[in-house]
Design an enzyme around this catalytic site. Structure first.
Site, PDB file in Angstrom:
ATOM      1  N   TRP A 165       0.806  -1.219   0.000  1.00 28.91           N
ATOM      2  CA  TRP A 165       0.000   0.000   0.000  1.00 28.91           C
ATOM      3  C   TRP A 165       0.838   1.268   0.000  1.00 28.91           C
ATOM      4  O   TRP A 165       0.316   2.352  -0.219  1.00 28.91           O
ATOM      5  CB  TRP A 165      -0.921   0.009   1.232  1.00 28.91           C
ATOM      6  CG  TRP A 165      -0.178  -0.284   2.514  1.00 28.91           C
ATOM      7  CD1 TRP A 165      -0.073  -1.496   3.135  1.00 28.91           C
ATOM      8  CD2 TRP A 165       0.608   0.626   3.291  1.00 28.91           C
ATOM      9  NE1 TRP A 165       0.726  -1.402   4.248  1.00 28.91           N
ATOM     10  CE2 TRP A 165       1.158  -0.095   4.367  1.00 28.91           C
ATOM     11  CE3 TRP A 165       0.897   1.989   3.185  1.00 28.91           C
ATOM     12  CZ2 TRP A 165       1.988   0.485   5.325  1.00 28.91           C
ATOM     13  CZ3 TRP A 165       1.727   2.567   4.145  1.00 28.91           C
ATOM     14  CH2 TRP A 165       2.251   1.812   5.196  1.00 28.91           C
ATOM     15  N   PRO A 190      -3.335  -5.631  -5.792  1.00 27.13           N
ATOM     16  CA  PRO A 190      -2.851  -4.548  -4.931  1.00 27.13           C
ATOM     17  C   PRO A 190      -3.227  -4.791  -3.470  1.00 27.13           C
ATOM     18  O   PRO A 190      -4.018  -5.694  -3.165  1.00 27.13           O
ATOM     19  CB  PRO A 190      -3.590  -3.323  -5.472  1.00 27.13           C
ATOM     20  CG  PRO A 190      -4.880  -3.874  -6.004  1.00 27.13           C
ATOM     21  CD  PRO A 190      -4.580  -5.281  -6.494  1.00 27.13           C
ATOM     22  N   GLY A 243       6.663  -6.411  -0.609  1.00 27.09           N
ATOM     23  CA  GLY A 243       5.983  -6.377   0.684  1.00 27.09           C
ATOM     24  C   GLY A 243       6.955  -6.763   1.782  1.00 27.09           C
ATOM     25  O   GLY A 243       8.175  -6.626   1.636  1.00 27.09           O
ATOM     26  N   GLU A 265      10.887  -8.129  -3.455  1.00 24.90           N
ATOM     27  CA  GLU A 265      11.310  -6.811  -2.954  1.00 24.90           C
ATOM     28  C   GLU A 265      10.746  -6.693  -1.543  1.00 24.90           C
ATOM     29  O   GLU A 265       9.559  -6.413  -1.367  1.00 24.90           O
ATOM     30  CB  GLU A 265      10.765  -5.701  -3.855  1.00 24.90           C
ATOM     31  CG  GLU A 265      11.318  -5.722  -5.265  1.00 24.90           C
ATOM     32  CD  GLU A 265      12.776  -5.316  -5.348  1.00 24.90           C
ATOM     33  OE1 GLU A 265      13.328  -4.806  -4.354  1.00 24.90           O
ATOM     34  OE2 GLU A 265      13.383  -5.536  -6.406  1.00 24.90           O
ATOM     35  N   ARG A 293      10.316  10.920   3.407  1.00 22.08           N
ATOM     36  CA  ARG A 293       9.571  10.603   2.187  1.00 22.08           C
ATOM     37  C   ARG A 293       8.468   9.636   2.577  1.00 22.08           C
ATOM     38  O   ARG A 293       8.704   8.681   3.309  1.00 22.08           O
ATOM     39  CB  ARG A 293      10.544   9.958   1.194  1.00 22.08           C
ATOM     40  CG  ARG A 293       9.918   9.563  -0.112  1.00 22.08           C
ATOM     41  CD  ARG A 293      11.029   9.051  -1.020  1.00 22.08           C
ATOM     42  NE  ARG A 293      10.500   8.598  -2.297  1.00 22.08           N
ATOM     43  CZ  ARG A 293      10.829   7.455  -2.861  1.00 22.08           C
ATOM     44  NH1 ARG A 293      11.693   6.653  -2.265  1.00 22.08           N
ATOM     45  NH2 ARG A 293      10.317   7.105  -4.013  1.00 22.08           N
ATOM     46  N   CYS A 299      10.247   1.362   2.315  1.00 24.05           N
ATOM     47  CA  CYS A 299      11.241   0.311   2.581  1.00 24.05           C
ATOM     48  C   CYS A 299      12.641   0.901   2.589  1.00 24.05           C
ATOM     49  O   CYS A 299      13.552   0.349   3.183  1.00 24.05           O
ATOM     50  CB  CYS A 299      11.140  -0.772   1.508  1.00 24.05           C
ATOM     51  SG  CYS A 299      11.251  -0.082  -0.145  1.00 24.05           S
TER      52      CYS A 299
HETATM   53  P1  NAP Z   1       2.718  -7.085   3.433  1.00 28.72           P
HETATM   54  O1  NAP Z   1       1.872  -7.235   4.639  1.00 28.72           O
HETATM   55  O2  NAP Z   1       3.796  -8.062   3.210  1.00 28.72           O
HETATM   56  O3  NAP Z   1       1.716  -7.061   2.198  1.00 28.72           O
HETATM   57  C1  NAP Z   1       2.159  -6.851   0.878  1.00 28.72           C
HETATM   58  C2  NAP Z   1       1.129  -7.430  -0.081  1.00 28.72           C
HETATM   59  O4  NAP Z   1       1.098  -8.849   0.068  1.00 28.72           O
HETATM   60  C3  NAP Z   1      -0.299  -6.949   0.176  1.00 28.72           C
HETATM   61  O5  NAP Z   1      -0.951  -6.829  -1.067  1.00 28.72           O
HETATM   62  C4  NAP Z   1      -0.866  -8.089   1.006  1.00 28.72           C
HETATM   63  O6  NAP Z   1      -2.273  -8.171   0.995  1.00 28.72           O
HETATM   64  C5  NAP Z   1      -0.224  -9.279   0.316  1.00 28.72           C
HETATM   65  N1  NAP Z   1      -0.182 -10.488   1.144  1.00 28.72           N
HETATM   66  C6  NAP Z   1      -0.064 -10.600   2.476  1.00 28.72           C
HETATM   67  N2  NAP Z   1      -0.051 -11.895   2.844  1.00 28.72           N
HETATM   68  C7  NAP Z   1      -0.165 -12.626   1.701  1.00 28.72           C
HETATM   69  C8  NAP Z   1      -0.205 -14.019   1.421  1.00 28.72           C
HETATM   70  N3  NAP Z   1      -0.116 -14.940   2.381  1.00 28.72           N
HETATM   71  N4  NAP Z   1      -0.324 -14.405   0.146  1.00 28.72           N
HETATM   72  C9  NAP Z   1      -0.400 -13.491  -0.846  1.00 28.72           C
HETATM   73  N5  NAP Z   1      -0.366 -12.158  -0.650  1.00 28.72           N
HETATM   74  C10 NAP Z   1      -0.240 -11.726   0.617  1.00 28.72           C
HETATM   75  O7  NAP Z   1       3.417  -5.648   3.387  1.00 28.72           O
HETATM   76  P2  NAP Z   1       2.741  -4.221   3.560  1.00 28.72           P
HETATM   77  O8  NAP Z   1       2.523  -3.966   5.005  1.00 28.72           O
HETATM   78  O9  NAP Z   1       1.594  -4.052   2.631  1.00 28.72           O
HETATM   79  O10 NAP Z   1       3.895  -3.288   2.987  1.00 28.72           O
HETATM   80  C11 NAP Z   1       4.947  -2.854   3.763  1.00 28.72           C
HETATM   81  C12 NAP Z   1       6.168  -3.741   3.556  1.00 28.72           C
HETATM   82  O11 NAP Z   1       6.556  -3.709   2.177  1.00 28.72           O
HETATM   83  C13 NAP Z   1       7.371  -3.248   4.321  1.00 28.72           C
HETATM   84  O12 NAP Z   1       8.039  -4.319   4.893  1.00 28.72           O
HETATM   85  C14 NAP Z   1       8.227  -2.587   3.231  1.00 28.72           C
HETATM   86  O13 NAP Z   1       9.590  -2.529   3.540  1.00 28.72           O
HETATM   87  C15 NAP Z   1       7.943  -3.459   2.077  1.00 28.72           C
HETATM   88  N6  NAP Z   1       8.251  -2.773   0.825  1.00 28.72           N
HETATM   89  C16 NAP Z   1       9.358  -3.177   0.137  1.00 28.72           C
HETATM   90  C17 NAP Z   1       9.705  -2.513  -1.029  1.00 28.72           C
HETATM   91  C18 NAP Z   1      10.923  -2.924  -1.792  1.00 28.72           C
HETATM   92  O14 NAP Z   1      11.036  -2.523  -2.944  1.00 28.72           O
HETATM   93  N7  NAP Z   1      11.842  -3.700  -1.230  1.00 28.72           N
HETATM   94  C19 NAP Z   1       8.915  -1.462  -1.512  1.00 28.72           C
HETATM   95  C20 NAP Z   1       7.790  -1.090  -0.778  1.00 28.72           C
HETATM   96  C21 NAP Z   1       7.465  -1.767   0.390  1.00 28.72           C
HETATM   97  P3  NAP Z   1      -3.057  -8.078   2.430  1.00 28.72           P
HETATM   98  O15 NAP Z   1      -2.727  -6.732   2.972  1.00 28.72           O
HETATM   99  O16 NAP Z   1      -4.481  -8.265   2.070  1.00 28.72           O
HETATM  100  O17 NAP Z   1      -2.542  -9.173   3.311  1.00 28.72           O
END
Ligand code: NAP
Length: 494
Positions: A165, A190, A243, A265, A293, A299
């Site tokens: 998100w 998404p 994520g 990522e 930012r 991340c």
């Molecule tokens: P998240 O909880 O891992 O969720 C990311 C995405 O995965 C969401 O669309 C989520 O949907 C989905 N998801 C969760 N569990 C899943 C499963 N078991 N199977 C399939 N999909 C699943 O992360 P977030 O809280 O949204 O985002 C923050 C994280 O992203 C931070 O750790 C950040 O560092 C990382 N991030 C990394 C980068 C990079 O380029 N390295 C860039 C941006 C963000 P639901 O919410 O419905 O579970």
């Protein structure tokens, strides 16, 4: 800093204009069971929209549509694929004002940052439009001279794309750009907090001429139940995920069953190292960028700020002054620089991390607490004397909190910087060129910002080492994540 203004209870017209359904096989339609979920405005808590809530059967339908479209996607000429991306790039720019308002409404970031994200997101389409027509190959003589090697690249096949998100549009274009450029059909999912930006983006791709089924979109609240059977079906050949590391690990296990290609990522825990020979104003400006930012919800956010002992007091004073000046409020209000966090869970987590650091001996230079609602606001915060044992030293803060810790010499700085399971990005501020290069070589991270607080650029390879992920997005190599290399051996007896 001013506290929050009274949020206006308005739902921008652009929200109504965006499709709220699933996009499967080139058509918008409801979830099979007619279920929907609410999307909230984090600045006000009000409901912005109801969006289709896909079931596992919907996920399968989307996957089947992508599989059916894969031959047509692969058959598009490189120029046709580039043209779709270029048209989408143009449409993103034409509609930037509406798209920014949409993004701010669902995600919270200030309008100026939302515009910045749309420009950044569009750049991935422009970049990969260029890459689509430059996919290379090779022709080579075998070492014994008795054969020729023809080396070519083909699309991986159907890809599953999952995005978070915090950058609701750019994390989508960073995957869709190379997938389309390579000739891969895809299903994208998404995050449920911010589906509207992706819905708008997919409608733009439809308008830009994507073949039916070339891109499919499912929105859902039970990602685990919907995605797992899709991953395990074997119909998709690739998963690209952005994520958390926690979810990344689960998905890697699921991908192992049918040996899917993966791009991961994942999370970060960026060290930001300031030496006493650095230009302190530049270092403070860099820290403001690296920390603030996206309200710290990145991340790449500076998560641990290490400052050489002789300058830490002055650095802390200047950083705290800048942070205290920031205007906090709903991202749609004029002049606001810091919006709300994404939801109550995020606000609670940031508050708990700050409380934990204070309990372990840190002190507050500015901020340090949430702002009363509505909305999920936390005051821009600088903490000094944050010890190694504080939870925020090992966990992503994902909020506007800058923890300062002193260090003595270069060896200690390297040891502190590498004392983490993550390795996405690091930042080093120094005016000593050799020291800068030594640090860049010794810090275990996929990216290093030398005297700069932002590294993201569509033309550069973005990605991490250690538990921050696998693979790279963007840059010249970004398209390789969606291509298979095929070698054709040709007998040429002399
Ligand atoms: P998240 O909880 O891992 O969720 C990311 C995405 O995965 C969401 O669309 C989520 O949907 C989905 N998801 C969760 N569990 C899943 C499963 N078991 N199977 C399939 N999909 C699943 O992360 P977030 O809280 O949204 O985002 C923050 C994280 O992203 C931070 O750790 C950040 O560092 C990382 N991030 C990394 C980068 C990079 O380029 N390295 C860039 C941006 C963000 P639901 O919410 O419905 O579970």
């Amino acid at each position: 800093m001013s506290a929050t203004q009274t949020p206006q209870s308005t739902r921008p017209a652009v929200v109504d204009a965006v499709p709220k359904q699933l996009f499967v096989g080139g058509a918008w339609g409801p979830a099979a069971e007619g279920r929907t979920f609410e999307v909230l405005n984090p600045a006000t808590g009000e409901v912005l929209a109801e969006v289709a809530d896909a079931s596992p059967a919907d996920g399968r339908r989307a996957l089947d549509a992508a599989a059916a479209a894969q031959p047509a996607m692969a058959a598009l000429s490189p120029r046709q694929r580039a043209d779709i991306l270029t048209r989408a790039f143009d449409l993103l720019h034409e509609r930037i004002d509406d798209l920014a308002l949409l993004m701010t409404s669902e995600m919270g970031k200030p309008l100026a940052e939302a515009r910045g994200e749309i420009v950044y997101a569009a750049e991935f389409f422009r970049h990969f439009a260029g890459e689509a027509v430059r996919i290379d190959g090779g022709y080579q003589t075998s070492p014994a001279g008795d054969a020729r090697f023809l080396i070519t690249k083909q699309p991986v096949g159907v890809t599953l794309l999952i995005t978070p998100w915090n950058f609701p549009m750019a994390m989508g274009t960073r995957k869709l750009g190379p997938a389309i450029a390579a000739g891969c059909a895809s299903v994208i999912k998404p995050a449920p907090q911010t589906p509207l930006s992706m819905l708008a983006l997919i409608d733009i791709l439809r308008e830009a001429g994507m073949p039916d089924g070339g891109v499919n979109l499912i929105t859902c609240t039970d990602a685990a139940a919907v995605l797992e059977p899709m991953i395990r079906s074997g119909l998709a050949r690739k998963l690209s995920f952005t994520g958390s590391t926690k979810v990344g690990r689960i998905l890697l296990e699921q991908c192992a069953e049918k040996v899917l290609r993966t791009s991961m990522e994942l999370g970060g825990n960026a060290p930001f190292v300031v030496f006493d020979d650095a230009d302190l104003d530049e270092a403070v400006a860099g820290a403001m960028q690296a920390k603030m930012r996206n309200m710290g919800e990145a991340c790449t956010a500076a998560n641990r700020i290490y400052v050489q002992a002789g300058v830490i007091e002055e650095f802390g004073r200047r950083l705290a002054a800048k942070m205290a000046e920031l205007r906090v409020g709903p991202g749609t209000d004029d002049g606001v620089q810091v919006g709300p966090l994404i939801d109550q869970a995020a606000l609670t987590k940031v508050s708990e991390l700050v409380r934990d650091a204070l309990d372990r001996g840190a002190s507050v230079l500015t901020g340090g607490e949430p702002i009363d609602g509505p909305g999920y606001f936390f005051r821009p915060t600088v903490l000094s004397g944050v010890p190694r044992e504080a939870k925020m030293s090992s966990e992503e803060i994902f909020g506007p909190v800058a923890p300062l810790t002193p260090f003595g010499d270069e060896e200690e700085a390297v040891a502190l910087a590498n004392d983490t399971e993550f390795g996405l990005v690091s930042y080093v501020f120094t005016n000593d060129l050799r020291r800068a290069l030594r640090m860049a070589e010794r810090i275990e991270s996929g990216m290093v910002g030398l005297n700069q607080g932002i590294v993201s650029n569509p033309a550069a390879p973005f990605g991490g080492v250690k538990q921050s992920g696998l693979g790279r997005e963007g840059g010249a190599i970004g398209i390789d994540e969606f291509l298979e290399t095929k070698y054709i051996g040709i007998a040429m007896p002399s």
